[in-house]
Write a protein that holds these residues in place. Structure first.
Motif, PDB file in Angstrom:
ATOM      1  N   LYS A  19     -11.509 -12.242  16.146  1.00  0.00           N
ATOM      2  CA  LYS A  19     -10.679 -13.175  16.903  1.00  0.00           C
ATOM      3  C   LYS A  19     -10.068 -14.191  15.941  1.00  0.00           C
ATOM      4  O   LYS A  19     -10.778 -14.861  15.196  1.00  0.00           O
ATOM      5  N   TYR A  20      -8.747 -14.303  15.974  1.00  0.00           N
ATOM      6  CA  TYR A  20      -8.033 -15.126  14.995  1.00  0.00           C
ATOM      7  C   TYR A  20      -6.969 -15.909  15.725  1.00  0.00           C
ATOM      8  O   TYR A  20      -6.125 -15.329  16.416  1.00  0.00           O
ATOM      9  N   ARG A  21      -6.996 -17.236  15.590  1.00  0.00           N
ATOM     10  CA  ARG A  21      -6.066 -18.106  16.310  1.00  0.00           C
ATOM     11  C   ARG A  21      -5.579 -19.193  15.352  1.00  0.00           C
ATOM     12  O   ARG A  21      -6.217 -20.243  15.213  1.00  0.00           O
ATOM     13  N   LYS A  22      -4.464 -18.937  14.644  1.00  0.00           N
ATOM     14  CA  LYS A  22      -3.992 -19.905  13.652  1.00  0.00           C
ATOM     15  C   LYS A  22      -2.477 -20.022  13.677  1.00  0.00           C
ATOM     16  O   LYS A  22      -1.773 -19.095  14.087  1.00  0.00           O
ATOM     17  N   VAL A  23      -1.991 -21.161  13.222  1.00  0.00           N
ATOM     18  CA  VAL A  23      -0.558 -21.394  13.084  1.00  0.00           C
ATOM     19  C   VAL A  23      -0.326 -22.135  11.768  1.00  0.00           C
ATOM     20  O   VAL A  23      -1.119 -22.995  11.377  1.00  0.00           O
ATOM     21  N   VAL A  24       0.758 -21.771  11.082  1.00  0.00           N
ATOM     22  CA  VAL A  24       1.111 -22.374   9.802  1.00  0.00           C
ATOM     23  C   VAL A  24       2.570 -22.818   9.863  1.00  0.00           C
ATOM     24  O   VAL A  24       3.431 -22.055  10.290  1.00  0.00           O
ATOM     25  N   VAL A  25       2.822 -24.052   9.432  1.00  0.00           N
ATOM     26  CA  VAL A  25       4.188 -24.571   9.365  1.00  0.00           C
ATOM     27  C   VAL A  25       4.527 -24.816   7.899  1.00  0.00           C
ATOM     28  O   VAL A  25       3.767 -25.465   7.170  1.00  0.00           O
ATOM     29  N   TYR A  26       5.670 -24.296   7.481  1.00  0.00           N
ATOM     30  CA  TYR A  26       6.117 -24.417   6.100  1.00  0.00           C
ATOM     31  C   TYR A  26       7.314 -25.367   6.024  1.00  0.00           C
ATOM     32  O   TYR A  26       8.245 -25.261   6.833  1.00  0.00           O
ATOM     33  N   GLY A  27       7.275 -26.281   5.053  1.00  0.00           N
ATOM     34  CA  GLY A  27       8.367 -27.222   4.864  1.00  0.00           C
ATOM     35  C   GLY A  27       8.734 -27.345   3.397  1.00  0.00           C
ATOM     36  O   GLY A  27       8.068 -26.781   2.518  1.00  0.00           O
ATOM     37  N   SER A  28       9.770 -28.108   3.129  1.00  0.00           N
ATOM     38  CA  SER A  28      10.239 -28.270   1.754  1.00  0.00           C
ATOM     39  C   SER A  28       9.271 -29.074   0.896  1.00  0.00           C
ATOM     40  O   SER A  28       9.309 -28.991  -0.338  1.00  0.00           O
ATOM     41  N   GLU A  29       8.378 -29.858   1.516  1.00  0.00           N
ATOM     42  CA  GLU A  29       7.461 -30.722   0.758  1.00  0.00           C
ATOM     43  C   GLU A  29       5.998 -30.346   0.937  1.00  0.00           C
ATOM     44  O   GLU A  29       5.121 -31.006   0.386  1.00  0.00           O
ATOM     45  N   GLY A  30       5.717 -29.310   1.737  1.00  0.00           N
ATOM     46  CA  GLY A  30       4.323 -28.943   1.929  1.00  0.00           C
ATOM     47  C   GLY A  30       4.141 -27.925   3.037  1.00  0.00           C
ATOM     48  O   GLY A  30       5.105 -27.452   3.651  1.00  0.00           O
ATOM     49  N   VAL A  31       2.874 -27.598   3.283  1.00  0.00           N
ATOM     50  CA  VAL A  31       2.482 -26.614   4.294  1.00  0.00           C
ATOM     51  C   VAL A  31       1.340 -27.197   5.115  1.00  0.00           C
ATOM     52  O   VAL A  31       0.453 -27.867   4.568  1.00  0.00           O
ATOM     53  N   ILE A  32       1.364 -26.961   6.430  1.00  0.00           N
ATOM     54  CA  ILE A  32       0.243 -27.352   7.281  1.00  0.00           C
ATOM     55  C   ILE A  32      -0.327 -26.109   7.942  1.00  0.00           C
ATOM     56  O   ILE A  32       0.401 -25.339   8.568  1.00  0.00           O
ATOM     57  N   GLU A  33      -1.640 -25.904   7.790  1.00  0.00           N
ATOM     58  CA  GLU A  33      -2.351 -24.808   8.444  1.00  0.00           C
ATOM     59  C   GLU A  33      -3.244 -25.380   9.539  1.00  0.00           C
ATOM     60  O   GLU A  33      -3.941 -26.377   9.317  1.00  0.00           O
ATOM     61  N   VAL A  34      -3.236 -24.730  10.683  1.00  0.00           N
ATOM     62  CA  VAL A  34      -4.018 -25.197  11.830  1.00  0.00           C
ATOM     63  C   VAL A  34      -4.853 -24.041  12.371  1.00  0.00           C
ATOM     64  O   VAL A  34      -4.363 -22.914  12.499  1.00  0.00           O
TER      65      VAL A  34
END
Length: 269
Positions: A185-200
């Motif tokens: 079971k895998y439940r993740k989201v990643v947002v990529y931007g010009s200054e960094g990355v956020i993993e949730v």
């Protein structure tokens, strides 16, 4: 299932009914949560709303946009959509940290696991994919283009794996992967931007900010936060539905999520 209904009623010292119409007739109800097969949610919700009772509609609401149209006339009744991940505290923390990423480039969601025990005559896109559509729309607004690819491993009629590409305004791209096939079971989201990355991580509610610095050479910097006390999204959703001053997830917004999901089904390659 009369036996199951009776055992639950006995445990919590409440009445039970085999016909929801009898419940509406006999009980003084403030609100009702409709967690039923999607094909009958609009019918049941309509019968309850016309009595002036607030209704929480479980995702994906239904399988046809036309079935939801009659519900739009109830302006004095709260009709809330149960897209639970939009109430996950880690998504609110993600929203607040988005400016730290600079210019958003893309968002990638992965929601995979085993086939559910119950089957409601729909595929994984309307079961799991619509969760991620709701979160990505919450973060980046209206979808202007959709593409999708579906796979059928177990049933020819209903997909059990889906890959979705969404285009948002400001050139932000969205990727969604869902399936009922993998053992983990895998439940993740990643947002990529010009200054960094956020993993949730939806499950652990951990949020990780990843950036690079040059001092004097480039190196990776990670900042990870995970709460000691885990907040239950369902409890937050129910409290917002029952006691919030504003409707936390209006029917109109839920319809937009369903519309995107149905476009993915219709236009799949």
């Amino acid at each position: 299932n009369k036996e199951l209904a009776k055992s639950v009623a006995d445990e919590y010292h409440i009445n039970y009914y085999l016909d929801y119409a009898e419940m509406v007739k006999n009980e003084d109800l403030d609100a009702v949560s409709v967690a039923l097969p999607p094909s009958i949610i609009p019918l049941v919700a309509n019968d309850i709303a016309k009595e002036g009772i607030d209704v929480l509609l479980e995702k994906p609401l239904c399988t046809s946009l036309e079935d939801l149209t009659p519900l739009l006339k109830y302006q004095e009744v709260r009709l809330t959509c149960g897209f639970i991940e939009c109430f996950n505290p880690v998504i609110e923390r993600l929203r607040k940290q988005l400016p730290e990423l600079g210019t958003p480039i893309m968002i990638s969601s992965r929601r995979i696991g085993r086939m559910p025990r119950r089957f409601w005559n729909l595929g994984v896109l309307l079961d799991l994919g619509i969760h991620e559509i709701s979160v990505q729309r919450l973060l980046f607004g209206e979808v202007i283009k959709v593409q999708s690819s579906l796979s059928y491993f177990h049933k020819e009629e209903y997909e059990d794996a889906a890959f979705i590409l969404l285009d948002f305004a400001d050139n932000v791209k969205g990727l969604i992967e869902v399936n009922w096939l993998t053992p983990a079971k895998y439940r993740k989201v990643v947002v990529y931007g010009s200054e960094g990355v956020i993993e949730v991580d939806y499950i652990t509610q951990e949020i990780k900010l990843i950036r690079s610095l040059e001092d004097p050479v480039f190196y990776r910097v990670e900042e990870s936060k995970q709460p000691y006390s885990w907040d239950e999204p369902l409890k937050i959703e129910l409290n917002a539905f029952l006691y919030g001053k504003e409707n936390p997830f209006p029917l109109e917004e839920g319809i937009k999520n369903l519309e995107v999901a149905l476009k993915c089904l219709k236009g799949a390659i």
